[in-house]
Design an enzyme around this catalytic site. Structure first.
Site, PDB file in Angstrom:
ATOM      1  CB  CYS A  84      -0.872  -0.124   1.418  1.00 22.53           C
ATOM      2  SG  CYS A  84      -1.879  -1.267   1.567  1.00 22.53           S
ATOM      3  CG  HIS A  91      -0.539   3.330   4.721  1.00 16.79           C
ATOM      4  ND1 HIS A  91      -0.531   2.335   4.007  1.00 16.79           N
ATOM      5  CD2 HIS A  91       0.130   3.072   5.589  1.00 16.79           C
ATOM      6  CE1 HIS A  91      -0.089   1.246   4.675  1.00 16.79           C
ATOM      7  NE2 HIS A  91       0.533   1.863   5.918  1.00 16.79           N
TER       8      HIS A  91
HETATM    9 CA    CA Z   1      -3.035  -1.827  -0.642  1.00 14.08          CA
END
Ligand code: CA
Length: 456
Positions: A75, A129
């Site tokens: 990610c 993130h």
């Molecule tokens: Ca991901």
């Protein structure tokens, strides 16, 4: 009035007209990112069990890239690559950040920084993130507005940790619906300026949370996890539909450059955040440098500039950064050290060469290089054993993806010259990278991983 003033008047009128024209023409830019989506889980990628009419309409309005990649199988690293336009391994962002300290290094400039400088309204909605510490939060990285959460995973039914700016929100809504709503509001509120919106859903990452009304539409699906996945995909497609409808309502349908990708391949192997996704016909999934981990659904739509169609030469998500910068009027300089290229001349046919001589991956001991139809890859053997435990990497293997998209026929011993050439080229690229700033242990974490949450 004598005619000697006429040239001046014409000049003023001319400049006024074109000043207005250029403001009106500056495109809006919308980046939509799905999370852990399977390669074949939308209609335009031949999915049969999930209706995705809105994503399909978006794909039909633009270009579908059949060899579209991201710069990693996880990610956070690929988001770093998308927002900077650079291979994230160049600045140590090779793995997911852990804790509250790590995140996109402050040495890096985001696309939001650059577009904001040109007068764009900038907003980020959804999963961040890229660092939770104050200096790394979205509003310190070029975004005027933020609505979402800072970590790598989040319950869909809880609002704890959902922020507006830096403040905890009171409202409680299924996150996919909330992110769609906030994106619509952003577009509604910023009609007077060109805008850049980064809409990063956490759908369809675990936890497997879906609303009852959507689950009810998939009762015919036997596999419970797939049923929930389908319902979560449907929610994302609905949210995207509302966003596209709003773009059209404010009269910006033709003048908005929209991209859609998944941040990495579907997690289909034990030991990863399995969600019921399918990467068919690709092998492997999230956390591997096999095609299933890095080749993703990849769409670019910009009706005023791009004719609908397919594009088959390899491209990578960093290109979307550069394409959007050029579209927004940013002058590309070598000092920006971008790895992405502007895709528009390639799509239009003005440039018939491949956008990249080669594409490269490094994820710890795993690696890959794609050059023409060939791919050299060394991957985690968990992709073959599916024990759930990270395994040693394989020897390097060579595949001809044009003939063998599923990476089943290893040509390493049959084509030693090709293998050597590509290996050498990869090492040359590798020498330009830095050591990872964090992570890298086998089974590297995937950010906060809340368990399945209770429906409210
Ligand atoms: Ca991901």
């Amino acid at each position: 009035m004598t005619h000697r003033f006429l040239p001046i008047i014409y000049a003023i009128l001319f400049s006024l007209f074109f000043a207005k024209e250029s403001r009106a023409q500056k495109p809006n830019i919308l980046f939509i990112v799905g999370d852990d989506m399977g390669y074949s889980d939308t209609g335009f990628q031949n999915c049969k069990d999930i209706p995705t009419p809105n994503l399909d309409a978006l794909a039909a309005s633009g270009v579908v890239f059949t060899n579209g990649y991201v710069t990693g199988p996880y990610c956070s690293p690929t988001r770093a690559g998308l927002l900077t336009g650079r291979y994230q391994q160049r600045f140590g962002h090779e793995f997911n950040p852990g804790g509250n300290i790590q995140g996109l290094p402050l040495t890096e400039t985001t696309i939001a920084n650059r577009l904001k400088e040109l007068g764009y309204e900038t907003g980020a909605v959804g999963k961040w993130h890229l660092g939770a510490q104050p200096a790394m939060q979205p509003q310190k990285r070029g975004f005027n507005e933020f609505y979402g959460f800072l970590g790598g995973g989040h319950s869909y039914f809880k609002n704890s940790g959902i922020l507006r700016g830096t403040e905890q929100v009171d409202e409680l809504d299924y996150t996919t619906d909330a992110f769609g709503r906030e994106a619509v509001s952003f577009i509604e509120r910023h009609q007077k300026n060109p805008w850049f919106l980064y809409l990063a859903f956490n759908a369809v990452h675990t936890p497997m949370d879906a609303t009852d009304d959507r689950l009810a539409k998939f009762t015919h699906i036997q596999d419970k996890r797939r049923q929930t996945y389908d319902a979560m995909m449907l929610a994302m497609d609905e949210a995207i539909g509302k966003v596209l409808k709003k773009v059209a309502e404010v009269g910006q349908e033709k003048n908005t450059l929209i991209i859609f990708i998944s941040d990495n391949g579907g997690p289909t192997m034990k030991g990863t955040t399995m969600n019921g996704s399918s990467n068919f016909p690709l092998r492997g999934g999230k956390r591997t440098t096999l095609e299933g981990g890095i080749r993703v659904p990849f769409v670019l739509s910009w009706p005023s500039h791009v004719k609908p169609g397919k594009y088959n030469l390899p491209v990578i998500q960093m290109d979307l950064n550069t394409t959007a910068l050029v579209a927004g009027g940013v002058k590309i300089k070598s000092t920006m050290k971008l790895d992405g290229v502007n895709l528009i001349p390639f799509i239009s046919g003005e440039n018939s060469h491949a956008p990249h001589e080669a594409l490269y991956w490094r994820f710890g001991e795993q690696m890959a290089i794609r050059k023409g139809d060939f791919k050299l890859v060394r991957y985690d053997t968990n992709a073959d054993t599916n024990t759930g435990k990270p395994q040693p990497v394989t020897a390097v293997k060579l595949y001809n993806l044009k003939e063998d998209i599923g990476e089943t026929n290893d040509l390493a011993s049959a084509m030693p010259g090709k293998l050597k050439e590509m290996q050498r080229q990869w090492y040359t690229w590798n020498a330009t990278l830095v050591k990872p700033l964090w992570g890298g242990e086998p089974g590297d974490n995937d950010g906060p991983e809340p368990g399945a949450s209770k429906r409210k």
